[in-house]
Scaffold this active site. Sequence first.
Site, PDB file in Angstrom:
ATOM      1  N   GLY A   1       0.822  -1.194   0.000  1.00 45.77           N
ATOM      2  CA  GLY A   1       0.000   0.000   0.000  1.00 45.77           C
ATOM      3  C   GLY A   1       0.863   1.253   0.000  1.00 45.77           C
ATOM      4  N   CYS A   2       0.247   2.376  -0.336  1.00 41.72           N
ATOM      5  CA  CYS A   2       1.010   3.620  -0.453  1.00 41.72           C
ATOM      6  C   CYS A   2       1.491   4.112   0.903  1.00 41.72           C
ATOM      7  CB  CYS A   2       0.187   4.691  -1.165  1.00 41.72           C
ATOM      8  SG  CYS A   2      -1.454   4.976  -0.459  1.00 41.72           S
ATOM      9  N   TYR A   3       0.602   4.211   1.876  1.00 43.04           N
ATOM     10  CA  TYR A   3       1.027   4.647   3.211  1.00 43.04           C
ATOM     11  C   TYR A   3       2.057   3.691   3.807  1.00 43.04           C
ATOM     12  CZ  TYR A   3      -2.849   8.095   3.441  1.00 43.04           C
ATOM     13  OH  TYR A   3      -3.713   9.143   3.237  1.00 43.04           O
TER      14      TYR A   3
END
Lengths: 350, 350, 350, 350
Positions: free
Chosen positions: A148-150
């Site tokens: 995921g990005c975070y």
Amino acid sequence: MLKVAIIGGSGYTGGELLRLLEQHPSVKITAVTSERSKGKTVSSLFPNIKSCRLVFEPLKIKSVAKKADLFFLCLPHKASQEAVAYLHKAGKKVIDLSADYRLKEKTVYEKWYETRHKFPGLLKKAVYGLPELYREKIVNALIIANPGCYPTGAILGLAPIIGKRFICTDSIIVDSKSGLSGAGRNPVQSLMFSEANESVKAYAVTTHRHTPEIEQELSMLLGTKKKIKIIFTPHLIPMDRGILSTVYVRLKSKVSQSYVHKIYKDFYSKEPFVRVLEKGSYPATKAVKGSNYCDVSVFVDKRNPKKQSLIIVSVIDNLLKGASGQAVHNMNIMYGFDETAGLSSPSHFP
Amino acid sequence: MLKVAIIGGSGYTGGELLRLLEQHPSVKITAVTSERSKGKTVSSLFPNIKSCRLVFEPLKIKSVAKKADLFFLCLPHKASQEAVAYLHKAGKKVIDLSADYRLKEKTVYEKWYETRHKFPGLLKKAVYGLPELYREKIVNALIIANPGCYPTGAILGLAPIIGKRFICTDSIIVDSKSGLSGAGRNPVQSLMFSEANESVKAYAVTTHRHTPEIEQELSMLLGTKKKIKIIFTPHLIPMDRGILSTVYVRLKSKVSQSYVHKIYKDFYSKEPFVRVLEKGSYPATKAVKGSNYCDVSVFVDKRNPKKQSLIIVSVIDNLLKGASGQAVHNMNIMYGFDETAGLSSPSHFP
Amino acid sequence: MLKVAIIGGSGYTGGELLRLLEQHPSVKITAVTSERSKGKTVSSLFPNIKSCRLVFEPLKIKSVAKKADLFFLCLPHKASQEAVAYLHKAGKKVIDLSADYRLKEKTVYEKWYETRHKFPGLLKKAVYGLPELYREKIVNALIIANPGCYPTGAILGLAPIIGKRFICTDSIIVDSKSGLSGAGRNPVQSLMFSEANESVKAYAVTTHRHTPEIEQELSMLLGTKKKIKIIFTPHLIPMDRGILSTVYVRLKSKVSQSYVHKIYKDFYSKEPFVRVLEKGSYPATKAVKGSNYCDVSVFVDKRNPKKQSLIIVSVIDNLLKGASGQAVHNMNIMYGFDETAGLSSPSHFP
Amino acid sequence: MLKVAIIGGSGYTGGELLRLLEQHPSVKITAVTSERSKGKTVSSLFPNIKSCRLVFEPLKIKSVAKKADLFFLCLPHKASQEAVAYLHKAGKKVIDLSADYRLKEKTVYEKWYETRHKFPGLLKKAVYGLPELYREKIVNALIIANPGCYPTGAILGLAPIIGKRFICTDSIIVDSKSGLSGAGRNPVQSLMFSEANESVKAYAVTTHRHTPEIEQELSMLLGTKKKIKIIFTPHLIPMDRGILSTVYVRLKSKVSQSYVHKIYKDFYSKEPFVRVLEKGSYPATKAVKGSNYCDVSVFVDKRNPKKQSLIIVSVIDNLLKGASGQAVHNMNIMYGFDETAGLSSPSHFP
């Protein structure tokens, strides 16, 4: 030329995969699917790549499966479960950009995503596609769970020190600020320009689904039985791209700025996409926008005599290092291409 | 009509004072000074208030002092020290928007602002102009030290619970995100549109001058000899106005969301400018832009079984509740005007 | 207190009416309707006006009609036709913010809006609510057709000179640049932050429905039988609010800058909401954002020796002077209130 | 490898040249100068290209001249005059991004730039570096006058039809909207984020220095003795990059949309960087941001029965096709490299 297909390619991560893979010297895109946009040309949805001659086809998994050797999946979570399973069974390699194969424990997945996981066996096979941590496993992976990005920004900010004795692992806080492309391309009132511009807000406080993903990877890095729990607070800020994560870590014992800085420099010394900034420099998302870089700085706060802290700041482009760029990086490792192939363009400034 | 003057009125806080005070039913602006812009009309610097007939005059303190009864000072820190002292000696009331009289301890001021404080006696007389905490003292104050923008949001977020036994006061973290008007109107490369737009960055990590101001007020609220130390990290985000502060507080003992929410509701029940949002609502700076409101929400993080936390989110408009609006509020209290006089316009949306 | 109701109040113009009318000294909002948001509180849709206690009710015209004396209609075009007719028959006054009663000729309406107009009789009764041109008719109007946002800026830019002999009326060009709130609050992909930010585009070239509205009013001002045809090109630019219109007018004979400037100054000398800027000053939408002002400048281009031109630049806030602010201005005129009542707040800067 | 140097490389066009040339397969940057930033590393000024090892050196023309074969000049106008002359005399090739050698007539230059031109002989030698018009001359050019940003978009929008009998050449209007990077990197109050954000304004109405440049090239294309005079109005809008030009051309005789569209398609059929959009499509600057493309659409306005018009819309990235990208394109042509070398990356979206 490696034949690749993109499943669910009409959103922002699909668009970036199309752009990156079209420029890639060693691959050929043989199919791109989209239920909503079937029959439309890629260039009508992505005005930046007008020369692209591809047309979105409907997702008929049986026929699409025959068209490529490697599949990038940009489906919503849950929908991705089945597609991964089918393609895997058909002997294809898969890089899954959804969350469906990131969490190793079925129960954790089912609790946070509120749906059953039908393929627990594949969960074990899937490799978490963060090259800085799992490069060797990625080489031979059949299924990549693209991070995921975070989590990408948070984990890269913490990886060099998470196993060190001088930090407390029970009070880590990740405060992240994201541009709006991270929220996807579906029309939603709160994401309209007039609603989101000139504003900042927190959302999903204590409940964001990237929380268990960060915790899983930090716990893995720690290497003990201890399960790390963090506080993770995401915010939306008025810009297209970029995530800045400010990470707070209490220290058990005192360390110098230089000492910690060196740990980071050493940890990432051979990484092509992580840049540890000089002491005192501040990362800005603008410097990584449109690129696959992650810039990191680390600061020691010595003001509290009893309890010192580390403050780590990392920035990434959420659609590149936080999604499609990382996916291409994973492909490069899987197929023995130059790791930076198709990813070497720096950000433009401003 | 109360005669007021604005000293150093060519920046953003000066401009907002001019706008607010021109609309105020009980005051008359008799002078506005600016060294850099002397001789220019106010309307040439502030295109929004074209009907304003005032002209910037040079700061000749002796002659200006005669023109009004109340003075708003928007001078840089250090320059404000002398002006406050002169006006006070001349029997005038002063609301100082600089940092010069905010820190009660001379040594703390001198360390953080790297300059000597020549008027330690006045430091003691000055009242910290946060109405929610010091309303009674403000009534009779001669010198108001108008709070900084970051401290206003942070302190209002913490005031209801800082004295409670259930929280830890030794590990408070304030992570703030500010629009760019907070950095002032002087041309600086890093504040240009093309540099700051589409970017977020942290700055002054562990060294921002608002840190001791927040710590002083939290320590005062605590009421013991203990000096609270916090971690404060400011960030710049691409918007004109607004500060969102995300505050992290560890809990000593468990509390429910409802219990804490009620503490906040009760604490601010009679305040005209603090709005405690309903449970589960997220403050956004857009909802307070152009208004004097502070919106606050509080969340309990129960995920870490050993150590629970509070996450408090507050938003203000940095130029209003964080500067000029609060200054007008202070004036209203000092002169017995309706507290909301001149400040009752809500934000426009979007 | 005048009792007013807002029909279709959940969009941006409805929100601004709610904000303005709540602050107005002489009116009371007795009802606000929204089919989509019925049952929701106003404050849940408009976070800026949290103190508002109103709840959206469904649009049952019979029962709502009894609740007020003046009705502001923010319905989509076509839907507004019937509602205006019903309320008019019920003896109520109406300010219609839709386009349904702006075009005097039934056939023109039906061509551009592709729907039948069922109440041609009312078309004649309706007064075009541009106070600078129709103040006297507005006083006694029963139905106000509140002008469109683009037409307001364009017409105010042209009104002072449209009847002058020295201009050509057959080659007028209006090139307008609008912020995104003008496109409404309904979720549409092209209006999402990530799509519209960092971009400018033209749209509806030669086909925008505000074209015949501008032409009608210019033709009326001309006062001959000649029907003026213009070129109108709207553009969307990445900001919340504001319209800047650049208007090009060929000259038949030479005029001086001073002469034309004086014509504008004289024409608007008594208008509370039109500010003709000093010679050489450039209007900026930022100076009118959140206010009911229209700022105008006029320039003579003498470079083409055969054909000189006027270049007129006007700016408005599309939601205020271009919609809800003008509607309140019309109400003030209809009911003999001070014309600036509820509209006197200038823009905040920045 | 071709050795190139960048003179005056600390601004935005210099930064983009550094980025593009570092990625270029056939060149090596051997020097970059900056008076203001001498001694600083390139990476300290351009955080996007952190791997760049170059350091800014002072501009000592004699010693710098020896270091390369081709020189890109990003000096302010007037300063560039001398540097071009020196390098030319020293037998070096020059691509000048300033305006000093764009205007063929000395008197026109001297009037608009208010300074003497000392090298009228070189004016004649210099080739206007718009590849779509002057490709053949560029091949053997010694001095390239790289076009201005506004002229590039305007001329490419008009080139296909300027010589056609069906248009009027005495009433052309170019209305341009530019992002803020076009205004340079020097700190100026009006370019600060808080001043320029959420605003649009016109500037330099009738007086912008790009006007004679556009007129010169249109007159050249016309090929008669007639000197075309246009109206050019630039505007600043709140975004980093991009120029959209809306061009209005009166028609002498009627033409169909399809006919004109085909003229454009044919004219640019072999151009690698000009994309004529499908009929009815609207160009958006977002689609070309970060790329060297120019997207063009053309519309026929048939509403005015007596006088029809063309409305042409073109978009470019002001720093690429409008400056540094075009400079690299010119180099590619001069040295026989693939025309798209170093320029093939499309824009990222969003």
